[in-house]
Design a protein around this motif. Structure first.
Motif, mmCIF file in Angstrom:
data_model
loop_
_atom_site.group_PDB
_atom_site.id
_atom_site.type_symbol
_atom_site.label_atom_id
_atom_site.label_comp_id
_atom_site.label_asym_id
_atom_site.label_seq_id
_atom_site.Cartn_x
_atom_site.Cartn_y
_atom_site.Cartn_z
ATOM 1 N N VAL A 140 0.827 -1.215 0.000
ATOM 2 C CA VAL A 140 0.000 0.000 0.000
ATOM 3 C C VAL A 140 0.859 1.261 0.000
ATOM 4 N N ILE A 141 1.810 1.329 0.927
ATOM 5 C CA ILE A 141 2.630 2.543 1.021
ATOM 6 C C ILE A 141 3.449 2.776 -0.255
ATOM 7 N N PRO A 142 4.138 1.753 -0.803
ATOM 8 C CA PRO A 142 4.867 2.001 -2.056
ATOM 9 C C PRO A 142 3.970 2.441 -3.210
ATOM 10 N N ILE A 143 2.745 1.883 -3.293
ATOM 11 C CA ILE A 143 1.852 2.300 -4.381
ATOM 12 C C ILE A 143 1.496 3.772 -4.219
ATOM 13 N N LEU A 144 1.078 4.134 -2.991
ATOM 14 C CA LEU A 144 0.717 5.536 -2.744
ATOM 15 C C LEU A 144 1.910 6.454 -2.999
ATOM 16 N N LEU A 145 3.094 6.027 -2.522
ATOM 17 C CA LEU A 145 4.287 6.852 -2.730
ATOM 18 C C LEU A 145 4.641 6.936 -4.209
ATOM 19 N N GLY A 146 4.486 5.804 -4.911
ATOM 20 C CA GLY A 146 4.799 5.778 -6.343
ATOM 21 C C GLY A 146 3.951 6.784 -7.104
ATOM 22 N N ILE A 147 2.652 6.792 -6.798
ATOM 23 C CA ILE A 147 1.757 7.744 -7.453
ATOM 24 C C ILE A 147 2.138 9.170 -7.046
ATOM 25 N N ALA A 148 2.407 9.346 -5.738
ATOM 26 C CA ALA A 148 2.741 10.678 -5.221
ATOM 27 C C ALA A 148 4.027 11.202 -5.860
ATOM 28 N N LEU A 149 5.018 10.322 -6.049
ATOM 29 C CA LEU A 149 6.285 10.747 -6.656
ATOM 30 C C LEU A 149 6.040 11.291 -8.055
ATOM 31 N N GLY A 150 5.160 10.613 -8.795
ATOM 32 C CA GLY A 150 4.841 11.066 -10.139
ATOM 33 C C GLY A 150 4.222 12.454 -10.116
ATOM 34 N N MET A 151 3.315 12.666 -9.128
ATOM 35 C CA MET A 151 2.638 13.958 -9.038
ATOM 36 C C MET A 151 3.594 15.059 -8.590
ATOM 37 N N TYR A 163 -0.195 12.197 -0.829
ATOM 38 C CA TYR A 163 0.210 11.073 0.019
ATOM 39 C C TYR A 163 -0.266 11.273 1.458
ATOM 40 N N ILE A 164 -0.092 12.487 1.996
ATOM 41 C CA ILE A 164 -0.496 12.767 3.379
ATOM 42 C C ILE A 164 -1.984 12.454 3.560
ATOM 43 N N VAL A 165 -2.794 12.950 2.633
ATOM 44 C CA VAL A 165 -4.250 12.763 2.758
ATOM 45 C C VAL A 165 -4.622 11.299 2.551
ATOM 46 N N ALA A 166 -4.151 10.713 1.448
ATOM 47 C CA ALA A 166 -4.575 9.355 1.099
ATOM 48 C C ALA A 166 -4.136 8.346 2.156
ATOM 49 N N TRP A 167 -2.881 8.412 2.559
ATOM 50 C CA TRP A 167 -2.387 7.435 3.528
ATOM 51 C C TRP A 167 -3.100 7.573 4.870
ATOM 52 N N ASN A 168 -3.281 8.817 5.344
ATOM 53 C CA ASN A 168 -3.881 8.975 6.664
ATOM 54 C C ASN A 168 -5.344 8.570 6.694
ATOM 55 N N LEU A 169 -6.079 8.846 5.612
ATOM 56 C CA LEU A 169 -7.466 8.378 5.561
ATOM 57 C C LEU A 169 -7.482 6.858 5.580
ATOM 58 N N PHE A 170 -6.618 6.260 4.756
ATOM 59 C CA PHE A 170 -6.556 4.803 4.679
ATOM 60 C C PHE A 170 -6.186 4.214 6.038
ATOM 61 N N ALA A 171 -5.151 4.779 6.672
ATOM 62 C CA ALA A 171 -4.675 4.214 7.933
ATOM 63 C C ALA A 171 -5.727 4.368 9.027
ATOM 64 N N TYR A 172 -6.305 5.571 9.151
ATOM 65 C CA TYR A 172 -7.247 5.792 10.259
ATOM 66 C C TYR A 172 -8.500 4.932 10.096
ATOM 67 N N PHE A 173 -9.135 5.035 8.940
ATOM 68 C CA PHE A 173 -10.397 4.313 8.783
ATOM 69 C C PHE A 173 -10.172 2.815 8.647
ATOM 70 N N GLY A 174 -9.060 2.430 8.032
ATOM 71 C CA GLY A 174 -8.730 1.008 7.938
ATOM 72 C C GLY A 174 -8.527 0.402 9.312
ATOM 73 N N MET A 175 -7.766 1.090 10.153
ATOM 74 C CA MET A 175 -7.495 0.564 11.495
ATOM 75 C C MET A 175 -8.770 0.540 12.326
ATOM 76 N N ARG A 176 -9.601 1.569 12.172
ATOM 77 C CA ARG A 176 -10.861 1.617 12.908
ATOM 78 C C ARG A 176 -11.767 0.459 12.505
ATOM 79 N N PHE A 177 -11.815 0.209 11.209
ATOM 80 C CA PHE A 177 -12.605 -0.907 10.695
ATOM 81 C C PHE A 177 -12.111 -2.226 11.290
ATOM 82 N N LEU A 178 -10.794 -2.408 11.288
ATOM 83 C CA LEU A 178 -10.216 -3.651 11.810
ATOM 84 C C LEU A 178 -10.536 -3.816 13.300
ATOM 85 N N TYR A 179 -10.459 -2.718 14.039
ATOM 86 C CA TYR A 179 -10.733 -2.792 15.481
ATOM 87 C C TYR A 179 -12.174 -3.234 15.719
ATOM 88 N N VAL A 180 -13.103 -2.567 15.040
ATOM 89 C CA VAL A 180 -14.524 -2.867 15.233
ATOM 90 C C VAL A 180 -14.832 -4.293 14.784
#
Lengths: 297, 282
Positions: A140-151, A163-180
């Motif tokens: 996940v992180i390399p894909i997001l970074l790869g796209i971000a590097l291009g931009m 990258y800041i927005v995409a990764w943090n949304l993914f991490a926060y909501f993904g982790m919350r989903f996993l917890y629940v």
């Protein structure tokens, strides 16, 4: 997949059938989740790793399940003084599942003792770390970074912001989903991750990851040689870089990546040793004229 | 380009937040602020040259595209890469009169950052070791049943470790580093062997980063095929990364469905396990 986890799911279900069972409030669960989300690694040491983050994440739950009962609180906290370390993002599912286990213990489930809970936790740390490392950090992180590097090529801040927005949304909501999900489904959530369906998903994602990393390497990494053979008039009759590119573009880059992989994966060299080896290779390469960045003032 | 005390202090603060056991937490600290691309943006803003910051950050990001720390072993420390390496590389570039936009500029930035990052592992082990002292306080708190002290142990006291091993080293190195960079420039001419080696190393080092990543997903030699497939797409056909990701997603989807078909035909009972539940909501 894992018999102990399945047994355990049944135990939770039995406990839930009891009348007037204690139930964790959403507030306590979210406090526990946020404590884990932020604090799982803030007090890291080689000896205890995520243990203190785990203790802090369990504390709101334990306080709610055993109100005004210091002995019970202490007994429960004692359970979580055992060593814990896994891939923290995906590992959230273990904390969520554990919330369910602790609830079951608070409802008087005799079989849910400290030893059982710690056995389950310890058994999951390894597999979840393995999946998490390849999924989160490796894909996940390399894909997001790869796209971000291009931009961001040309010095635009756009890619970094993406990258800041995409990764943090993914991490926060993904982790919350996993917890629940971990709390709601108990062992089944984990079974999904380390079971057959999860494995298929994981393999598919590593195909995706592999291809994207290939594209990232070809786009961003460039190893070139300046080696050329001159004839009597001083004209180059063999430019090695062009010959290599005729076989396939970026061949030298691919060879170097493969060699680094081989040294680390097959020969067990540490990344630092490989880097030092590359310094030596670069030095020798410059001496014989294989590498030349072509610089001057 | 010089770095003022105020700028150095800001950089020191970000260094404390990022890193592996950083005070920003792993999602925001390590995986966001610690990534050299984001570090490039932050350093660019602090030093007043966003474009250079991003360009230097981009060059270093490739090396650390997959900084995996399995079992807490590190090969490089992101706080050092992003908040010591990037500012110093920016200073070095402006002192050499190079643009980060060129291959040479990127190579110089990369070897600079990697050097600092590797030295930075000392900071990582320093922080982790000092945290042992706070954890000792934590065990006492558990024994004495003062559980609320644990929050302080987990999220408050490690700031002291970071003051010593992130903040102060970053401030000092950023402040003094600029002079060192100048000294290096005077002693090592760019067409000399040492600088040529440094630049060459800078262009090869990203291979290690990619290889670390491949180690996570490649289990057998055949797993190299997807990698080379993606490589050829970009290298030979010039497909950009977003398009390559979409093509890759298509293949991944096919792969998943083939696998799932195998599961449903071969292992009926195992697949049933996942759906026999009637769970309840929170």
């Amino acid at each position: 997949m894992n018999p102990t986890i399945n047994d355990d799911v049944e135990i939770i279900e039995e406990a839930e059938e009891e009348p007037k069972a204690k139930k964790l409030s959403k507030k306590a669960l979210m406090k526990s989740f946020h404590t884990w989300y932020y604090g799982h690694l803030t007090c890291f040491s080689q000896e205890h790793m995520q243990t203190f983050g785990y203790l802090c994440a369990m504390l709101p739950l334990i306080e709610e399940l055993y109100p005004n009962d210091e002995d019970k609180q202490a007994e429960a906290m004692e359970t979580y003084t055992a060593f814990f370390n896994t891939e923290p993002q995906l590992g959230t599912v273990i904390v969520g599942m554990n919330a369910g286990l602790e609830e079951s213990r608070a409802n008087g489930n005799q079989e849910m003792d400290s030893e059982t809970i710690n056995g389950l936790r310890a058994g999951l740390m390894g597999p979840i770390a393995g999946i998490g490392d390849s999924l989160v950090v490796g894909t996940v992180i390399p894909i997001l970074l790869g796209i971000a590097l291009g931009m961001s090529s040309g010095g635009s801040p756009l890619g970094a912001i993406f990258y800041i927005v995409a990764w943090n949304l993914f991490a926060y909501f993904g982790m919350r989903f996993l917890y629940v999900k971990g709390y709601e489904m108990g062992g089944k959530a984990v079974d999904f991750l380390i079971g057959a369906q999860g494995e298929a998903l994981r393999d598919a994602i590593s195909v995706l990851g592999g291809m994207v990393i290939g594209a990232v390497s070809a786009t961003w990494v460039s190893v070139t040689t300046s080696l050329q053979l001159l004839n009597d008039e001083g004209e180059a009759f063999l430019v090695l870089q062009d010959k290599l590119d005729e076989v396939f573009p970026g061949m030298l880059t691919a060879i170097f990546i493969f060699a680094c992989w081989w040294l680390m994966a097959k020969k067990g060299m540490s990344p630092i040793k490989v880097m030092l080896l590359l310094v030596v290779i670069a030095f020798l390469g410059v001496l014989v004229g294989f590498f030349d960045p072509g610089l001057s003032y | 380009m010089t770095i003022s005390w105020f700028q150095a202090i800001l950089l020191g603060l970000f260094a404390s937040l990022s890193s592996m056991p950083g005070m920003g937490g792993s999602s925001i600290g390590n995986y966001t602020l610690g990534r050299p691309l984001v570090g490039g943006l932050v350093c660019g803003i602090i030093l007043g040259d966003i474009a250079s910051g991003i360009l230097v950050g981009t060059a270093m990001q490739i090396v650390y595209i997959a900084l995996v720390t399995p079992g807490g072993t590190v090969s490089a420390d992101v706080r050092a890469v992003s908040y010591i390496g990037i500012p110093l590389a920016m200073v070095a570039l402006s002192s050499y009169g190079l643009s980060a936009d060129t291959t040479e500029g990127a190579a110089l930035a990369t070897s600079f950052g990697t050097m600092v990052g590797t030295l930075g592992t000392v900071l990582f082990y320093g922080t982790a070791t000092l945290n042992l002292a706070w954890q000792h306080v934590g065990w006492r708190a558990v024994e004495e049943r003062k559980f609320h002290r644990l929050y302080m142990v987990d999220m408050g006291l490690p700031w002291i470790s970071h003051l010593l091993f992130s903040f102060i080293p970053t401030v000092i190195m950023c402040k003094l580093g600029a002079n060192v960079v100048d000294a290096i420039k005077n002693y090592l001419p760019m067409d000399g062997i040492a600088m040529k080696t440094l630049f060459t190393v800078g262009s090869i080092l990203p291979c290690v980063g990619i290889a670390i990543l491949l180690k996570q997903i490649v289990r057998s030699y055949t797993d190299f095929v997807p990698f080379l497939f993606g490589f050829v797409f970009a290298a030979a056909l010039g497909v950009n990364l977003v398009c390559a990701t979409i093509i890759a997603a298509m293949f991944a989807m096919l792969f998943y469905q083939i696998k799932m078909n195998q599961l449903t035909t071969n292992a009926q009972p195992a697949a049933d396990d996942f759906y026999d539940d009637d769970e309840e909501d929170i």
